[in-house]
Design an enzyme around this catalytic site. Structure first.
Site, PDB file in Angstrom:
ATOM      1  N   LYS A  87      50.019  52.530  37.218  1.00 13.99           N
ATOM      2  CA  LYS A  87      49.429  53.125  36.011  1.00 13.99           C
ATOM      3  C   LYS A  87      50.058  52.508  34.759  1.00 13.99           C
ATOM      4  O   LYS A  87      49.373  52.248  33.769  1.00 13.99           O
ATOM      5  CB  LYS A  87      49.645  54.649  36.012  1.00 13.99           C
ATOM      6  CG  LYS A  87      48.593  55.417  36.791  1.00 13.99           C
ATOM      7  CD  LYS A  87      47.388  55.667  35.922  1.00 13.99           C
ATOM      8  CE  LYS A  87      46.115  56.113  36.525  1.00 13.99           C
ATOM      9  NZ  LYS A  87      45.952  56.695  37.772  1.00 13.99           N
ATOM     10  N   LYS A 131      40.812  49.525  47.947  1.00 15.59           N
ATOM     11  CA  LYS A 131      40.281  50.823  48.369  1.00 15.59           C
ATOM     12  C   LYS A 131      39.104  51.250  47.510  1.00 15.59           C
ATOM     13  O   LYS A 131      38.910  50.722  46.414  1.00 15.59           O
ATOM     14  CB  LYS A 131      41.391  51.875  48.287  1.00 15.59           C
ATOM     15  CG  LYS A 131      41.812  52.216  46.873  1.00 15.59           C
ATOM     16  CD  LYS A 131      42.604  53.521  46.833  1.00 15.59           C
ATOM     17  CE  LYS A 131      42.921  53.882  45.395  1.00 15.59           C
ATOM     18  NZ  LYS A 131      43.441  55.206  45.181  1.00 15.59           N
ATOM     19  N   LYS A 187      37.759  55.588  41.951  1.00 11.95           N
ATOM     20  CA  LYS A 187      37.003  55.750  40.705  1.00 11.95           C
ATOM     21  C   LYS A 187      37.328  54.638  39.727  1.00 11.95           C
ATOM     22  O   LYS A 187      36.451  54.050  39.114  1.00 11.95           O
ATOM     23  CB  LYS A 187      37.307  57.113  40.084  1.00 11.95           C
ATOM     24  CG  LYS A 187      36.524  58.231  40.748  1.00 11.95           C
ATOM     25  CD  LYS A 187      37.125  59.593  40.484  1.00 11.95           C
ATOM     26  CE  LYS A 187      37.716  60.153  41.754  1.00 11.95           C
ATOM     27  NZ  LYS A 187      38.307  61.471  41.633  1.00 11.95           N
TER      28      LYS A 187
HETATM   29  P1  TYM Z   1      42.775  61.790  44.105  1.00 11.64           P
HETATM   30  O1  TYM Z   1      42.124  62.714  43.152  1.00 11.64           O
HETATM   31  O2  TYM Z   1      42.942  60.368  43.695  1.00 11.64           O
HETATM   32  O3  TYM Z   1      42.013  61.787  45.476  1.00 11.64           O
HETATM   33  C1  TYM Z   1      41.772  62.995  46.215  1.00 11.64           C
HETATM   34  C2  TYM Z   1      41.956  62.756  47.692  1.00 11.64           C
HETATM   35  O4  TYM Z   1      41.109  61.699  48.139  1.00 11.64           O
HETATM   36  C3  TYM Z   1      41.884  60.735  48.846  1.00 11.64           C
HETATM   37  N1  TYM Z   1      41.326  59.394  48.591  1.00 11.64           N
HETATM   38  C4  TYM Z   1      41.132  58.487  49.566  1.00 11.64           C
HETATM   39  N2  TYM Z   1      41.347  58.543  50.893  1.00 11.64           N
HETATM   40  C5  TYM Z   1      41.006  57.464  51.633  1.00 11.64           C
HETATM   41  N3  TYM Z   1      40.452  56.340  51.093  1.00 11.64           N
HETATM   42  C6  TYM Z   1      40.222  56.235  49.774  1.00 11.64           C
HETATM   43  N4  TYM Z   1      39.652  55.146  49.281  1.00 11.64           N
HETATM   44  C7  TYM Z   1      40.571  57.344  48.938  1.00 11.64           C
HETATM   45  N5  TYM Z   1      40.481  57.587  47.604  1.00 11.64           N
HETATM   46  C8  TYM Z   1      40.965  58.842  47.417  1.00 11.64           C
HETATM   47  C9  TYM Z   1      43.285  60.835  48.268  1.00 11.64           C
HETATM   48  O5  TYM Z   1      44.231  60.340  49.184  1.00 11.64           O
HETATM   49  C10 TYM Z   1      43.400  62.314  48.039  1.00 11.64           C
HETATM   50  O6  TYM Z   1      43.781  62.951  49.223  1.00 11.64           O
HETATM   51  N6  TYM Z   1      47.550  63.026  43.515  1.00 11.64           N
HETATM   52  C11 TYM Z   1      46.317  63.417  44.169  1.00 11.64           C
HETATM   53  C12 TYM Z   1      45.834  64.809  43.812  1.00 11.64           C
HETATM   54  C13 TYM Z   1      46.852  65.862  44.090  1.00 11.64           C
HETATM   55  C14 TYM Z   1      47.203  66.373  45.380  1.00 11.64           C
HETATM   56  C15 TYM Z   1      48.222  67.337  45.134  1.00 11.64           C
HETATM   57  C16 TYM Z   1      46.762  66.119  46.669  1.00 11.64           C
HETATM   58  C17 TYM Z   1      47.613  66.491  43.173  1.00 11.64           C
HETATM   59  N7  TYM Z   1      48.449  67.391  43.797  1.00 11.64           N
HETATM   60  C18 TYM Z   1      48.796  68.063  46.185  1.00 11.64           C
HETATM   61  C19 TYM Z   1      47.343  66.829  47.722  1.00 11.64           C
HETATM   62  C20 TYM Z   1      48.357  67.775  47.472  1.00 11.64           C
HETATM   63  C21 TYM Z   1      45.253  62.422  43.745  1.00 11.64           C
HETATM   64  O7  TYM Z   1      45.347  61.784  42.728  1.00 11.64           O
HETATM   65  O8  TYM Z   1      44.178  62.382  44.561  1.00 11.64           O
END
Ligand code: TYM
Length: 329
Positions: free
Chosen positions: A111, A194, A197
């Site tokens: 980031k 991957k 967004k």
């Molecule tokens: P975020 O919002 O980027 O994504 C949400 C969930 O989707 C999964 N994900 C993927 N899995 C496989 N392949 C991909 N291409 C892919 N893109 C996204 C992410 O692994 C995630 O599980 N930091 C987290 C949000 C969060 C969170 C938490 C998750 C905040 N606190 C506590 C679990 C527990 C995030 O940015 O996910």
């Protein structure tokens, strides 16, 4: 009984990576565990979203969760900022998180590189807030995709450090979780990396059938195999990875064999892939529209979820405060 928690940032619509990386695994467990699923709107603030869009995004993501099969009768579904206790736990945990380890986190470095004009303290402390999300309900299992593995590792470091320092056995060692065994990374269709967004290469649950067909038909491939059993190039391997998530095993086996025999036609592979994706997401998209229009239902889900999540959070914080020596007179 295990406690399971997962979350997502409301920065746009749900894509196939979110669904197969996290949501689907969570949905499969929701009847067998104490479950929490939340929308991480505090986390989304690190990139300074437009306030008028933030609320709309939360609504859209919530409708998509429910349409995909999250059941508010068995899982606690809430919005992070409705449970401000998480901010207190994050502050308390931050006293045991060291600058060096936060600066070394891959997501922070990425980031900082991508948005050099906005390297704020929220970004640095992102993994601490995430640890607070998880430890707030003392979660044992956290369904996430592979990209979140390091954040889970930091959560365990903080939990262990807390337990050791105060001589307690209070926080669990939360494990990243996938219903199979390996954490998944759903790739994009643009050749490498991957699906994400910010990568702009997503297949969304809200996409129309036509949009899915168009995106899939444009997927990057290669010139095709010239020798039997040659290894897959990265773009073609990516297509098979998505196919493994959405198609039945016989279909995947058929195209793998065609590839091994140098008889594969990528056009047929993509057509099949598009139809199998549509089969998964079209029913979700239809339910989503009805749910998004039902103001009373959404209001009730969020209200009930917030109340239940606060009760659980209060219990944890009462104990954490006592352990750390913060006591009422
Ligand atoms: P975020 O919002 O980027 O994504 C949400 C969930 O989707 C999964 N994900 C993927 N899995 C496989 N392949 C991909 N291409 C892919 N893109 C996204 C992410 O692994 C995630 O599980 N930091 C987290 C949000 C969060 C969170 C938490 C998750 C905040 N606190 C506590 C679990 C527990 C995030 O940015 O996910």
């Amino acid at each position: 009984m295990d406690t399971v928690l997962s979350g997502i940032r409301p920065t746009g619509r749900l894509h196939l990576g979110n669904y197969f990386g996290a949501l689907k695994n969570f949905i499969r467990m929701q009847h067998d565990a104490r479950c929490f699923f939340f929308i991480a709107d505090y986390h989304a603030l690190t990139t300074h979203p437009d306030p008028t869009h933030l609320h709309d995004n939360i609504r859209a993501v919530l409708s998509e969760y429910l349409a995909a099969g999250l059941d508010p009768n068995v899982a606690t579904i809430y919005i992070q900022s409705d449970v401000p206790q998480v901010a207190e736990l994050s502050l308390l945990l931050s006293m045991h998180a060291y600058l060096g380890e936060l600066e070394r986190t891959a997501s922070f470095k990425e980031k900082a590189r991508k948005q050099p004009d906005n390297v704020n303290a929220g970004l640095l402390c992102y993994p601490v807030l995430m640890a607070a999300d998880i430890l707030l309900h003392r979660a044992d299992k956290v369904p996430v995709g592979k990209d979140q593995e390091q954040h889970l590792e930091i959560t365990r470091v903080l939990a262990r450090r807390f337990n050791t320092l105060y001589g307690v056995d209070f926080f669990p060692e939360s494990q990243p979780y996938n219903f199979g065994s390996e954490l998944v990374k759903i790739p994009g269709l643009d050749g490498s990396g991957k699906m994400g967004k910010s990568e702009g290469n997503c297949l969304y649950l809200a996409d129309t059938d036509e949009a899915i067909r168009k995106k899939v038909m444009k997927a990057v491939t290669d010139a095709g195999p010239t020798e039997p059993d040659s290894p897959l190039s990265e773009p073609v391997r990516n297509i098979f990875t998505i196919m493994e998530a959405v198609s039945d095993p016989a279909t995947v086996a058929y195209f793998r064999e065609q590839y091994a025999r140098c008889a594969i036609r990528y056009g047929d592979l993509k057509k099949q892939l598009a139809e199998d994706i549509i089969r998964h997401i079209a029913p979700i998209r239809e339910r989503m529209q009805a749910i998004a229009a039902d103001e009373n239902y959404l209001h009730q889900v969020v209200g009930d979820g917030a109340a239940a999540a606060r009760r659980s959070a209060d219990e944890t914080l009462r104990e954490v405060r006592a352990i750390m020596g913060i006591k009422p007179f």
